[in-house]
Design a protein around this motif. Sequence first.
Motif, short mmCIF file in Angstrom:
data_model
loop_
_atom_site.label_atom_id
_atom_site.label_comp_id
_atom_site.label_asym_id
_atom_site.label_seq_id
_atom_site.Cartn_x
_atom_site.Cartn_y
_atom_site.Cartn_z
N SER A 261 13.53 36.66 28.60
CA SER A 261 13.38 35.40 27.85
C SER A 261 14.26 35.34 26.61
O SER A 261 14.41 34.29 26.00
N VAL A 262 14.86 36.48 26.26
CA VAL A 262 15.70 36.55 25.06
C VAL A 262 17.15 36.46 25.49
O VAL A 262 17.59 37.21 26.37
N ILE A 554 17.50 35.31 8.34
CA ILE A 554 18.76 35.41 7.59
C ILE A 554 19.93 35.69 8.53
O ILE A 554 20.98 35.03 8.45
N THR A 555 19.77 36.66 9.42
CA THR A 555 20.86 36.98 10.35
C THR A 555 21.12 35.83 11.32
O THR A 555 22.25 35.63 11.76
N LYS A 562 21.42 40.29 17.05
CA LYS A 562 21.49 41.69 17.42
C LYS A 562 20.13 42.33 17.17
O LYS A 562 19.46 42.04 16.19
N GLY A 563 19.73 43.22 18.08
CA GLY A 563 18.52 43.98 17.87
C GLY A 563 17.35 43.49 18.72
O GLY A 563 17.19 42.29 18.95
N THR A 564 16.52 44.42 19.15
CA THR A 564 15.40 44.09 20.04
C THR A 564 14.41 43.14 19.38
O THR A 564 14.08 42.08 19.92
N MET A 565 13.92 43.52 18.19
CA MET A 565 12.90 42.72 17.52
C MET A 565 13.49 41.46 16.92
O MET A 565 12.91 40.37 17.03
N ILE A 569 12.56 37.55 17.77
CA ILE A 569 12.01 36.63 16.78
C ILE A 569 12.88 35.39 16.67
O ILE A 569 12.37 34.26 16.61
N GLN A 570 14.20 35.58 16.68
CA GLN A 570 15.11 34.43 16.56
C GLN A 570 14.93 33.43 17.69
O GLN A 570 14.96 32.22 17.48
N SER A 571 14.73 33.94 18.89
CA SER A 571 14.72 33.05 20.06
C SER A 571 13.33 32.59 20.48
O SER A 571 13.19 31.54 21.13
N GLN A 572 12.29 33.36 20.11
CA GLN A 572 10.96 33.05 20.67
C GLN A 572 9.92 32.62 19.64
O GLN A 572 8.78 32.33 20.00
#
Length: 754
Positions: A261-262, A554-555, A562-565, A569-572
């Motif tokens: 889903s990411v 922020i990113t 970038k990054g698992t978590m 968070i950014q997408s979901q």
Amino acid sequence: MREKHSFLSKCKNLFFKLKNKINTFKNREKKPHPHLDRAVVIMNKYSLVFHLLLSCFLVLVIECISRRNVLSAFSFIAGHTIAYLYNSFIIFASLSLVYLIRRRTLARLLISGFWLFLGTINGVILSKRVTPFGFTDLKCLSDLFAMQNTKYFTFGEALAVIIVVGLFLLFCIWLFIKGPKYQGKINWIVSPLMVAVIFLMLPVTTKAAQSNNIVASYFANIAQGYENYGFVYGFSSSVVDRGMSKPDSYSEERIAKIGASVPEETTEAAEDAPNIIVVLLESFVDPSDVKFLHTSEDPVPNFHNLLNNYSSGYLKVPVVGAGTANTEFEVLTGMSMQYFGTGEYPYKTTLKEIDSCESIASDLGSLGYGTHVVHNNGGNFYSRANAFSLMGFDSFTSKECMNIQEYTPLGSWPTDNILISETLKAMDSTPDQSDLVYTITVQGHGDYPTEKILENPEIAVSGAADEASNNRWEYYINMIHEVDKFIGNLTEELSKRDEKTIVVFFGDHLPTMGLTDDDMVSGDIFKTKYVTWNNFNLPKQDADCAAYELLANITNQLDIHKGTMFSYIQSQKGSASYDENLENLQYDLLYGKRYAYNGTDKYPASDLVMGIDDVTINSVWKSDDNKLCIYGSGFTPWTKIYVNGEKVSTSFLGSTMLKINLDDIEDGDTIVANIVGSSSTIFRSSNEFLYEDPDVEHTEEPATETEQPSTDTEGSTQSTEKSTEQSSEQSLSGAGTATDQSVEHAVNTPLTQN
């Protein structure tokens, strides 16, 4: 040989004399104590009733000690009666263990003493900080001893504890020898069965109490949880409820579904990637957010300027009054503290049990960023050196690696201005890379004095309930006024650099001022603020968020995915299964099979380097006061000289000069300058330096064509230096020791003090 035989004979005779005296004491006819005997008989006959009354009494005493107020303890009993009885039942269950032994009076005393001891520790801790005593604190004993002789922990307090515990143990020993024993028959079927039933009732009653909201299963505010539900329950839950429980829906298929889903990570290393500076503002609150507070002028004009002109918002943090490391953990990892047990500190528990922990440092490091931490407090506090290594940071400049000279008016904490030069130094250490620097301030830290300390404060404060409270607020406000100057100075220095840079400032928790939700404009004591600054015209995008979502936001604005978590968070964020999937991902990375990494060690721990500056010894010189002056560079107040591997008393005279006693060194000894943290951890080491005493005659080898001996001036100290190229490469691994060193010879001329 005869002397040895005589000594052994004396020892043997002494042993037999002591043994005979102990036997005589044990076998001495006991004097009758009819009242005591009658009391023992009654306690044995009505022991269950006695245990119930004793349990209720112990909880009352513990609450009086914990709250440091008898009326508050009775208020707890009146307002949370069932919770009080549940606390009593926990102690009642522990007292049931006496039915398995004959020395029941001694057992009751030990169990009661154990609970009173824990309650007393809690009361003492609450007099020093807001967060009550939990099981995780037992893992912080090294931090406690590292803070000895400070306002947290004094030698007098330690001595008092040792004396009281010693006297209690002596009394228990006397009671073991002379105390009564149960004379009745122990039924080894009924007694263990009864004890087992009582203990099995504990989880059942706990579940029922939690289901009926008598007690809570999770304390968002551990201090409030202990206050509402009692110390005995709070501490007990911190013992049994640790780490993360495996989510019911956790599986490889579930993690694969979350991953699908990411969107795929598309961010690659870029030459013009902006520097990211993340600054934790210790105990920082926007004074305008406290309803009753009045100040003579705006104490934080720089903070308000950033609030009005750059992206900002409220930040939901997991702690209040204390617990900096838990807000820090959320911000750096994108993981939530709500899934951990009561009073958990992942730095002290989880991150001691795993081999790596993905964070913003490891994510940005994979994009080519240099990653650094700067903090003007101890490197071992909260086990940060270990945690930052697991998180993938390249370097960590703790207070031990800084030449700190300025402290707050109370002398409790360093001021924060030194963090500006240290932050810039960290950035300059990787000139060909973009940088992530995580800077942790400390000047706003409590405790805040009730007496007036500042005679002519820059900011006058009023509005608090009484004079003592007003003094505390006045001191605190003037400290964060200085922190605000640090904010302005840091952004000004960064604006002079021809590098794209964004800075994120955030408060880790409210100060220890007893604030309530009603006191706050936000209506929530778990909300602080964050503000940003940048020099490349990033659009202002205000948003409130949780601490674990801050850097994902922020990113995302920087188009870094970038990054698992953080990618999750950014997408979901905002999706129906957001929280449940977040818990599954977090469990997978910390406790599970790491399905998200497909079985690879995607983000290994780093070889963390402590400090930026090299530590070097260049020369030595005998002074007239029986001292040896050691000249070099990179020295700090925490630099100690080791002679042949043994630490000797060291005087710090500046970043280029140390002194030791001449009595501690001899001709031919090896000198090393080590930067030392708490528990004698060596964070960074200098080159090895071979000391040659000028007063000792040395035989020189004949010179060759390619190597000529140098001639010292009269009275000079001739020495041989073992230099090394290891300083910049030196890393902290475990305790942190120097790397192997190559040797070159040099003869030093004397240096004079500047």
